[in-house]
Design a protein around this motif. Structure first.
Motif, PDB file in Angstrom:
ATOM      1  N   HIS A  18     -14.487  -1.976   8.128  1.00  0.00           N
ATOM      2  CA  HIS A  18     -13.583  -3.049   8.175  1.00  0.00           C
ATOM      3  C   HIS A  18     -12.881  -2.755   6.864  1.00  0.00           C
ATOM      4  CE1 HIS A  18     -12.505  -6.934   6.938  1.00  0.00           C
ATOM      5  NE2 HIS A  18     -12.530  -7.124   8.364  1.00  0.00           N
ATOM      6  N   TRP A  19     -13.364  -2.757   5.801  1.00  0.00           N
ATOM      7  CA  TRP A  19     -12.596  -2.710   4.536  1.00  0.00           C
ATOM      8  C   TRP A  19     -11.703  -1.508   4.245  1.00  0.00           C
ATOM      9  CZ3 TRP A  19     -11.773  -7.197   3.165  1.00  0.00           C
ATOM     10  CH2 TRP A  19     -12.668  -8.505   3.403  1.00  0.00           C
ATOM     11  N   LEU A  20     -12.374  -0.274   4.618  1.00  0.00           N
ATOM     12  CA  LEU A  20     -11.478   0.916   4.844  1.00  0.00           C
ATOM     13  C   LEU A  20     -10.210   0.814   5.701  1.00  0.00           C
ATOM     14  CD1 LEU A  20     -11.049   3.991   4.070  1.00  0.00           C
ATOM     15  CD2 LEU A  20     -12.441   4.481   6.065  1.00  0.00           C
ATOM     16  N   THR A  21     -10.374   0.327   6.622  1.00  0.00           N
ATOM     17  CA  THR A  21      -9.326   0.002   7.699  1.00  0.00           C
ATOM     18  C   THR A  21      -8.316  -0.930   7.195  1.00  0.00           C
ATOM     19  OG1 THR A  21     -10.853   0.283   9.706  1.00  0.00           O
ATOM     20  CG2 THR A  21      -8.616  -0.680   9.860  1.00  0.00           C
ATOM     21  N   ALA A  22      -8.784  -1.983   6.535  1.00  0.00           N
ATOM     22  CA  ALA A  22      -8.034  -2.809   5.780  1.00  0.00           C
ATOM     23  C   ALA A  22      -7.178  -2.139   4.532  1.00  0.00           C
ATOM     24  CB  ALA A  22      -8.781  -4.054   5.164  1.00  0.00           C
ATOM     25  N   ALA A  23      -7.694  -1.228   3.740  1.00  0.00           N
ATOM     26  CA  ALA A  23      -7.135  -0.770   2.975  1.00  0.00           C
ATOM     27  C   ALA A  23      -5.989   0.184   3.329  1.00  0.00           C
ATOM     28  CB  ALA A  23      -7.963   0.067   1.894  1.00  0.00           C
ATOM     29  N   LEU A  24      -6.472   0.869   4.135  1.00  0.00           N
ATOM     30  CA  LEU A  24      -5.379   1.888   4.842  1.00  0.00           C
ATOM     31  C   LEU A  24      -4.056   1.086   5.457  1.00  0.00           C
ATOM     32  CD1 LEU A  24      -7.712   4.229   6.901  1.00  0.00           C
ATOM     33  CD2 LEU A  24      -6.140   4.774   4.875  1.00  0.00           C
ATOM     34  N   ILE A  25      -4.367  -0.026   6.200  1.00  0.00           N
ATOM     35  CA  ILE A  25      -3.188  -0.811   6.741  1.00  0.00           C
ATOM     36  C   ILE A  25      -2.330  -1.305   5.495  1.00  0.00           C
ATOM     37  CG2 ILE A  25      -2.611  -2.855   7.945  1.00  0.00           C
ATOM     38  CD1 ILE A  25      -4.998  -2.471   9.435  1.00  0.00           C
ATOM     39  N   ILE A  26      -2.910  -1.820   4.321  1.00  0.00           N
ATOM     40  CA  ILE A  26      -2.129  -2.622   3.211  1.00  0.00           C
ATOM     41  C   ILE A  26      -1.313  -1.397   2.466  1.00  0.00           C
ATOM     42  CG2 ILE A  26      -3.460  -4.697   3.345  1.00  0.00           C
ATOM     43  CD1 ILE A  26      -4.803  -3.560   0.799  1.00  0.00           C
ATOM     44  N   THR A  27      -1.701  -0.340   2.908  1.00  0.00           N
ATOM     45  CA  THR A  27      -1.027   0.977   2.116  1.00  0.00           C
ATOM     46  C   THR A  27      -0.112   1.336   3.099  1.00  0.00           C
ATOM     47  OG1 THR A  27      -3.100   1.247   0.869  1.00  0.00           O
ATOM     48  CG2 THR A  27      -1.645   3.294   0.723  1.00  0.00           C
ATOM     49  N   THR A  28      -0.306   1.826   4.146  1.00  0.00           N
ATOM     50  CA  THR A  28       0.522   2.339   5.135  1.00  0.00           C
ATOM     51  C   THR A  28       1.864   1.607   5.499  1.00  0.00           C
ATOM     52  OG1 THR A  28      -1.408   3.547   6.150  1.00  0.00           O
ATOM     53  CG2 THR A  28       0.535   3.755   7.284  1.00  0.00           C
ATOM     54  N   PHE A  29       1.716   0.441   5.793  1.00  0.00           N
ATOM     55  CA  PHE A  29       2.928  -0.325   6.078  1.00  0.00           C
ATOM     56  C   PHE A  29       3.699  -0.508   4.999  1.00  0.00           C
ATOM     57  CE2 PHE A  29       4.955  -4.419   6.362  1.00  0.00           C
ATOM     58  CZ  PHE A  29       5.792  -4.221   7.670  1.00  0.00           C
ATOM     59  N   PRO A  30       3.432  -0.815   3.809  1.00  0.00           N
ATOM     60  CA  PRO A  30       4.723  -0.830   2.729  1.00  0.00           C
ATOM     61  C   PRO A  30       5.316   0.381   2.614  1.00  0.00           C
ATOM     62  CG  PRO A  30       2.678  -1.979   2.121  1.00  0.00           C
ATOM     63  CD  PRO A  30       2.152  -1.233   3.282  1.00  0.00           C
ATOM     64  N   LEU A  31       4.311   1.713   2.715  1.00  0.00           N
ATOM     65  CA  LEU A  31       5.231   2.773   2.532  1.00  0.00           C
ATOM     66  C   LEU A  31       6.067   3.344   3.496  1.00  0.00           C
ATOM     67  CD1 LEU A  31       2.276   5.450   1.474  1.00  0.00           C
ATOM     68  CD2 LEU A  31       4.250   4.860   0.104  1.00  0.00           C
ATOM     69  N   GLY A  32       5.869   2.861   4.572  1.00  0.00           N
ATOM     70  CA  GLY A  32       6.525   2.976   5.740  1.00  0.00           C
ATOM     71  C   GLY A  32       8.003   2.096   5.604  1.00  0.00           C
ATOM     72  N   LEU A  33       7.746   1.054   5.194  1.00  0.00           N
ATOM     73  CA  LEU A  33       8.951  -0.106   4.973  1.00  0.00           C
ATOM     74  C   LEU A  33       9.825   0.477   3.978  1.00  0.00           C
ATOM     75  CD1 LEU A  33       9.978  -2.840   6.309  1.00  0.00           C
ATOM     76  CD2 LEU A  33       8.638  -3.761   4.503  1.00  0.00           C
ATOM     77  N   ILE A  34       9.268   0.876   2.760  1.00  0.00           N
ATOM     78  CA  ILE A  34       9.924   1.212   1.778  1.00  0.00           C
ATOM     79  C   ILE A  34      10.884   2.701   2.143  1.00  0.00           C
ATOM     80  CG2 ILE A  34       9.947   2.503  -0.507  1.00  0.00           C
ATOM     81  CD1 ILE A  34       7.495   0.323  -1.077  1.00  0.00           C
ATOM     82  N   ALA A  35      10.075   3.625   2.591  1.00  0.00           N
ATOM     83  CA  ALA A  35      10.890   4.843   3.135  1.00  0.00           C
ATOM     84  C   ALA A  35      11.762   4.657   4.142  1.00  0.00           C
ATOM     85  CB  ALA A  35       9.853   5.735   3.756  1.00  0.00           C
ATOM     86  N   GLU A  36      11.621   3.735   4.989  1.00  0.00           N
ATOM     87  CA  GLU A  36      12.714   3.345   5.802  1.00  0.00           C
ATOM     88  C   GLU A  36      14.063   2.945   5.341  1.00  0.00           C
ATOM     89  OE1 GLU A  36      14.625   3.171   9.620  1.00  0.00           O
ATOM     90  OE2 GLU A  36      12.429   3.984   9.262  1.00  0.00           O
TER      91      GLU A  36
END
Length: 410
Positions: A18-36
């Motif tokens: 649960h917490w590993l998934t949460a950490a990945l989501i809150i890292t992956t989404f901002p990176l994609g938004l910033i890169a875009e």
């Protein structure tokens, strides 16, 4: 502290997932938004954009595999019973959101991965297993559909996540119960019997089916564009004046099918694309006269370029600049070259006229001719990508490949 779930609490393995998934989501989404939203006007900006996209994609693939492992683990585990089994509507909503999250954790990274595999472009996944996927061909159509689906599904994931967090906060602030503590510390709670309701699962599946249909509808206008060159379509006027076949006295040939493709190295990876709209006026005789077999004029609609995930960048002001130069023209004479032929002439591209030679093979059967040729031009000769002076970012040579089938007209 137990590793497995009980009817009253979550075990250690479930909490880690649960917490590993949460950490990945809150890292992956901002990176994609910033890169875009990062600019790419210079080689340094492009390098940073590509690096962030690579990290985003790599984390996305990680989310996919972690989600699969988490789902497989959950299917073998006891599901803790609701803390408030009497609140049927609240329990239904919580479970529907939970299943929506499970589905999104698979579909969001998977659609992004399929989009990446279907189109050529920069920002590779940072792993040693290649960039392709089995059963996913290189296709602009597939890339458009799954790119649209990925963009839409991300927002459903975020909406589900917000609802999930809001529910957890309600249990802490308003209900003051052990719901969140069960996932944080494994604290057991008084609960009823576990149950497996089908209605929340069906609700989540219906939501995602609707989202899939919406993604298809969004991408459908783009998928109606041709994937192969339409050689007989009209193209914009350019400065070069084509040679009329009537002036040569040679047989004229009508192109029936073909492709006009190009490939360039970007960030160490080959990016391939093609022009969907172009035309060719061909006058050709098998027997040369005064060392010449005929002439050819190829007119290209540069606005019809598709170049993987960097199509918009390639058509921008720093490269093809299609807003100011919507067309290009290659005008050449044809002569024998050993057992093959060569078309020697000029390419009028982006306001620059430079000499270009195109060696090609030709097979004529009756009144049908099949031609294949390729040449390499230097983008710098046409003032393209002047801010990308480092070849490690965007290669200087551009490979141009043309294949066509034509019919003799007279």
């Amino acid at each position: 502290m137990q590793a497995r779930n009980t009817v009253a609490s979550y075990g250690r393995v479930s909490r880690i997932f649960h917490w590993l998934t949460a950490a990945l989501i809150i890292t992956t989404f901002p990176l994609g938004l910033i890169a875009e939203n990062l600019p790419y006007a210079t080689s340094e900006e492009l390098a940073l954009k590509a690096q962030l996209f690579s990290i985003h994609k790599t984390l996305g693939v990680t989310v996919f595999f972690v989600a699969l492992a988490r789902i497989l683990w959950a299917l073998t585990e006891t599901r803790p019973a609701p803390v408030h089994p009497g609140r049927k509507l609240e329990t239904f909503a919580a479970e529907a959101v939970h299943w929506s999250l499970y589905i999104s954790l698979v579909l969001v990274p998977l659609t992004g991965w399929i989009h990446h595999a279907a189109v050529d472009g920069f920002a590779p996944i940072l792993w040693p297993f290649g960039q392709n996927l089995p059963f996913v061909p290189k296709s602009e159509t597939i890339g458009q559909v799954f790119g649209a689906a990925h963009g839409l599904f991300v927002w459903i994931l975020l909406a589900s996540l917000v609802l999930h967090i809001a529910g957890a906060l309600k249990h802490v602030i308003i209900d003051r119960d052990e719901t969140l503590a069960r996932m944080v510390k494994g604290t057991p709670s008084m609960a009823g019997h576990p149950h497996q309701a089908r209605a929340p699962v069906l609700a989540a599946l219906l939501l995602w089916a609707a989202a899939g249909f919406a993604a298809w509808e969004i991408s459908r206008p783009a998928t109606t564009l041709p994937n192969t060159a339409v050689a007989s379509a009209p193209t914009p006027d350019t400065q070069s004046q084509p040679v009329s076949p009537a002036d040569t006295g040679a047989n004229t040939w009508q192109v029936e099918s073909g492709s006009l493709a190009l490939s360039v190295q970007q960030m160490g990876s080959a990016v391939a694309g093609q022009f969907a709209t172009w035309s060719a006026d061909i006058a050709f005789e098998e027997t040369p006269t005064d060392g010449r077999n005929g002439t050819v004029t190829v007119k290209i609609d540069t606005r019809s370029l598709s170049l993987g995930s960097v199509s918009d960048q390639a058509k921008g002001a720093d490269f093809f600049d299609v807003a100011n130069h919507p067309g290009a023209t290659f005008t050449a004479t044809i002569r024998p070259e050993g057992t093959a032929y060569i078309a020697e002439g000029t390419l009028d591209l982006r306001g620059q006229v430079k000499p270009v030679s195109l060696p090609f093979s030709l097979t004529i059967t009756g009144d049908t001719a099949v031609m294949k040729g390729e040449t390499t031009i230097d983008r710098r000769d046409f003032g393209m990508g002047t801010s990308f002076g480092d070849e490690s970012q965007v290669g200087f040579p551009v490979l141009v490949t043309i294949e066509l089938t034509a019919k003799r007209q007279n």
